[in-house]
Design an enzyme around this catalytic site. Structure first.
Site, PDB file in Angstrom:
ATOM      1  N   ASN A  50     -13.768  -3.909   7.923  1.00  0.00           N
ATOM      2  CA  ASN A  50     -14.441  -5.185   7.887  1.00  0.00           C
ATOM      3  C   ASN A  50     -13.749  -6.118   6.918  1.00  0.00           C
ATOM      4  OD1 ASN A  50     -16.552  -4.454   9.632  1.00  0.00           O
ATOM      5  ND2 ASN A  50     -17.644  -3.477   7.947  1.00  0.00           N
ATOM      6  N   LYS A  95       0.271  -7.416   1.773  1.00  0.00           N
ATOM      7  CA  LYS A  95       0.432  -6.118   1.131  1.00  0.00           C
ATOM      8  C   LYS A  95      -0.381  -5.114   1.933  1.00  0.00           C
ATOM      9  CE  LYS A  95       1.617  -4.615  -2.461  1.00  0.00           C
ATOM     10  NZ  LYS A  95       1.356  -4.878  -3.858  1.00  0.00           N
ATOM     11  N   HIS A  96       0.265  -4.064   2.398  1.00  0.00           N
ATOM     12  CA  HIS A  96      -0.438  -3.031   3.134  1.00  0.00           C
ATOM     13  C   HIS A  96      -1.264  -3.581   4.293  1.00  0.00           C
ATOM     14  CE1 HIS A  96       0.575   0.845   1.683  1.00  0.00           C
ATOM     15  NE2 HIS A  96       0.740   0.334   0.506  1.00  0.00           N
ATOM     16  N   HIS A 143      -7.533  -3.559  13.635  1.00  0.00           N
ATOM     17  CA  HIS A 143      -7.195  -2.200  13.179  1.00  0.00           C
ATOM     18  C   HIS A 143      -5.817  -1.832  13.681  1.00  0.00           C
ATOM     19  CE1 HIS A 143     -10.960  -1.191  11.371  1.00  0.00           C
ATOM     20  NE2 HIS A 143     -11.627  -1.556  12.433  1.00  0.00           N
TER      21      HIS A 143
END
Lengths: 636, 636
Positions: free
Chosen positions: B474, B304-305, B636
């Protein structure tokens, strides 16, 4: 080795500086070959010119489509100097002396493609095609290939450097200069054909689709697909990427159009930013810039791992906050004692969640003044981005971290591309950049009956909406009094975001409790140790081992906050006009239920869920105002 | 309009299929012009060929550097058919009839650049430069520009389609086919020059840097900077990007080398993935693939996301978990009643945090069998990616969401580029992809004295390390018994991650408490309502209004779990061999303190902090084993 300049071929679209260049060359006895318009204007200015058609003994044919595509041009361009066979070929076929310099540039193809009216009509397409240059790129490429002997000037910006090189080499070109020019010529020719290919593959693909839609048989073979080229110009290497084992890392500027103009939207004034520093810098800069644009006030952000730990505006502090943020001690360090708007914004942003802000990246919307720099000075931080720095501020910041503190100057006027690309697992994804700017006006009218939405509340809702726009999704954020007080980042469910952010807001509020402010720290306890110890004290969930370590920071065992004191103090947070923004709609009422636990009074979100009615009803139950802004801001 | 094929110019590097093509053309009476090696091989095969040098009445000169750069080639290539002036030019200058077809292709420049020994020596550079083709691209470009009359074949893969087109047009080429071929020719010439420019700008830039390092005066003017081109081939449009107002969104394949081969590493079997679906799919696929590679077992993930809500291996369930996951009811739906490894992996992944997994994207490491598809069937979910599907499974999945369920087939053998690029705010960033795969062996030896690290624990630590590799940083994650039980994503501080993940692990464990399992739901209560109601029951922090809504799901008010029952049950989690992985080192002991609160026994992390000794000491205090693996995995 240096090559004497004796013969130059000049044929340019952009005539900037070419007259001056040719005058200087002619005055040194260089023979100048030229075509059409270039020859005419040189001649009119009194520069002696040999027509290419005299060199080739062949006229320009096909309305100029074929001028230089001739052995008498390409022989002298491509012959290897010192190669006896080559020199023999030139002589025996009477092709003339080698050409030592080519000056040519190209009409920016993307302009031709963009300028055509009704761009997709066959007539417009023919007009665009007429602009595709065949002879020019061929001269460029031939000269660039043969840069062992030929200097190729592909842009007026190169003329001065070229002339300087020739001057310093007694009328010759240096090998280094020639190679540098050749590389730039190939970059130009690649960008040129990239522009043509982008235009033509799109057109061909649309054609094929339209034909197929019309019921025509598909073209035999694989259909052509639109190709896109992105052109990047190296700026600097990075030590590594996301992680130390991810090498070959670097920063590149985007080359624009055929000319390939490429400038970064920031400058490095101090230090060496790493990959994640840049992700933080470029996101946080956009955040503070949009806050400035949307709210007309100085704004600051404190980023960690590509999400804000804090974001705030330059709003003066209440006495209670001034005490919690140690503002009086800070004011003593500042010349004049007054905190400027930039300083206030920074102080608030850094103190939203100072535990998370340890080692942060800072962004300021305004020029960094000395006061702000002095407040940043003692904080553990990686770097800063801002549109400018007062000289004294730059000195203070550049001295941080033994001189390693990263100082970036953002260019607020940088022209940015409309689209943004990323590669992932061998796939490229394109989307428009998210340039929407939240303003107090963009929030819309309340969907609820109460309470009244003041200007300050609209400001805080705008602040919160803008902040979650630059927070990894799912995200929500609480704001109050001109600053974020709790940011819930990167969660897989919205209700988890709200709970996470609410806990952070509660910790922020508890930090203002007198028992926290009066914690009897030993003299000399480090700043971050104090920050962490306060959070441990507030959360009250530490283990025995931790407790023992924690006690070492104090002269005496601190008096705990009782459950009643805690409850009473947290209840007062409800008086603080707490605002909540969500990066996407609430699908269920549970997020509103969770927000109510800290006395949230105002909520903004895009709306648009089938659950909207239930969510509005929940807001009504809790006496919250809810404003829909209609603009989702997922961020990845 | 169709153009009859009468005259062809053939000069190829890659001779695949060219003989057959020319034979067919010649048999239709097409005159074939050719050069050097191509002419020789055609002639040897009995195809009549006219030498270009006979057409130009000019020999190949400069070792072949100048062959076709002649008006007698480029006049017939560039003349506009039906244009009287152009046709007059051809006649009056005796340039011959127009050329109707060009067949040419280019030696892949990147091979020349890569193949040179000691690539940066001047000799090697000269050899590479010798490979830069001038005449070939000029022919390609001239023919492509003039595609109103000329068909240009730039790859052997086009020959069949071309011949089919000519057949179906009675010996002529169609306009659509010519434009399609022209577009592909320009794409080739752009990629070719992009490769040359990349090589030459890098060399020139290195040269300049070396000269400067040697103390030479810098070249006058701006130094040349390395340029890089990324070439993408359009695959499909997306409805929008991250958000509905971010348009122009699309999916592109990466074009490789001069040839421009471009294939996506997945296929869309059903549905229309959106932008964030693809981010989820491409990340989750990498996660399960690396788990399969590192642990040799079926693996599943629920995203999810762009962060996993759950990830797990195909490990059989304990009775307690089977009850919590409702495995017996599920087994009844499955043919034969047995849960396959893939089904077990999915069931565990989806049930790590079922509240978060609502509307997830699923990834499976193995071919999806019918059992797994049947378990996925009733869940609210957006899509799935896997290396393959049994026919029955594909049918079941494709029928989900009224046929809109996204089914992607990943290509496990796709060749992926070494680097990954992304654009952000007008800046391009490059890094190597993070291809490191965690394995039980990669974790290293314990830094601590106890407890013993079993194979199952090494498996779970590997699972956790791999999972946090694909979690927004993180991040930390807890694993036990072959599945993730709590994932802390996207936090700005590491200790916050641990607290967040620990709360999730506790909720997971509380879901197995008999009072939760026995909650007296009304018949017909929806699956996700049950999931959410259980979490509300467990957390016990709901508001009055929420409590009233919550009660509606039950026949009677459920008996609450007392604080003592809760404490006793949570204490038992410590017997579960709980494993923790962190995507980067713990800077302080606080993360370990927080992990100890749920009885964590095993921790793996990269290590390398100046705080390592204190962190190891904390682990010893709590009787945890700590293993350093040395590989940070920020994401990221």
């Amino acid at each position: 080795a240096p090559v004497p300049v004796r013969r130059a071929l000049v044929s340019v679209f952009d005539k900037t500086g070419v007259l001056d260049l040719c005058r200087k060359l002619a005055s040194q006895g260089v023979e100048i070959l030229s075509t059409g318009g270039t020859a005419k204007s040189l001649r009119e200015a009194g520069v002696a010119v040999t027509d290419v058609s005299d060199v080739t003994d062949f006229p320009e044919i096909l309305d100029g489509r074929v001028k230089t595509l001739h052995p008498a041009i390409h022989g002298p361009l491509l012959a290897v100097r010192g190669n006896e066979a080559h020199e023999g070929d030139l002589k025996s076929h009477k092709l003339g002396a080698p050409i030592d310099v080519v000056v040519t540039n190209l009409y920016p193809f993307e302009k031709a493609a963009a300028g055509a009216e009704q761009p997709d009509s066959p007539e417009a397409a023919s007009e665009v095609i007429e602009n595709i240059d065949i002879g020019g790129p061929t001269m460029l490429r031939a000269a660039a290939k043969n840069h062992a002997g030929v200097a190729v000037l592909s842009s007026p910006e190169q003329y001065d450097a070229f002339l300087a090189d020739v001057r310093s080499n007694d009328g010759s070109t240096s090998a280094g200069m020639r190679r540098s020019l050749a590389a730039q010529a190939f970059a130009l020719s690649a960008r040129y054909d990239a522009a043509v290919a982008q235009w033509m593959t799109r057109l061909a693909s649309d054609d094929a689709a339209a034909a197929e839609a019309d019921g025509a048989a598909p073209l035999p073979g694989a259909p052509v697909r639109p190709v896109v080229f992105r052109s990047y110009v190296h700026h600097s290497n990075l030590k590594y990427g996301n992680n130390p084992h991810q090498g070959n890392a670097g920063v590149f500027a985007l080359a624009k159009g055929t000319a390939g103009d490429a400038a970064l939207p920031f400058e490095v004034l101090n230090g060496s930013p790493g990959y994640i520093n840049l992700l933080d810098a470029l996101n946080s800069w956009q955040l503070v810039r949009e806050l400035r644009e949307g709210l007309g006030q100085a704004a600051a952000a404190s980023f960690k791992h590509v999400s804000p730990a804090g974001a705030a505006l330059g709003v003066p502090l209440s006495d209670q906050l001034a005490a919690a943020y140690d503002a009086s001690a800070i004011a003593k360090r500042v010349p004049g004692g007054a905190l400027t708007p930039a300083a206030l914004a920074y102080l608030r942003a850094r103190n939203a969640d100072p535990l998370c802000s340890f080692g942060d990246f800072v962004a300021l919307s305004d020029v960094v003044d000395e006061a702000t720099a002095l407040i940043i000075k003692p904080e553990v931080s990686d770097g800063i981005i801002a549109p400018g720095y007062e000289p004294e501020a730059l000195k203070i910041l550049s001295a941080k971290k033994k001189g390693g503190f990263i100082v970036l100057q953002a260019d607020p006027d940088a022209e940015l591309p409309a689209d943004e690309w990323r590669e992932l697992h061998g796939v490229a994804l394109r989307q428009r950049r998210n340039t929407f700017v939240y303003t107090p006006e963009s929030l819309g009218k309340p969907e609820t009956s109460s309470p009244e939405v003041s200007e300050a509340v609209r400001r805080d809702l705008t602040l919160a909406a803008t902040t979650v726009k630059y927070t990894q999704s799912n995200s929500v954020g609480f704001a109050a009094g001109g600053q974020m007080i709790g940011i819930g980042a990167g969660q897989q469910s919205r209700v988890d975001c709200v709970k996470l952010a609410a806990r952070k807001a509660q910790t922020w509020w508890m930090r203002q409790h007198h028992k926290v402010l009066e914690l009897p720290f030993k003299a000399g306890t480090k700043r971050q140790t104090r920050v962490n110890a306060r959070v441990q004290f507030i959360e009250g969930t530490i283990t025995e081992a931790e407790h023992a370590a924690w006690l070492k920071s104090f002269d005496e065992e601190p008096a705990p906050i009782s459950a009643e004191e805690r409850e009473a103090w947290l209840a007062a947070l409800a008086e603080e006009q707490v605002c909540l923004a969500s990066d996407a709609f609430f699908p269920f009422r549970d997020g509103i239920d969770a927000a109510s636990t800290i006395g949230t009074k105002f909520v903004t979100q895009p709306g648009g869920s089938i659950g909207d009615a239930a969510v509005i009803e929940a807001a009504e139950e809790y006496g919250m105002a809810m404003l829909f802004h209609g603009m989702r801001s997922f961020h990845h």
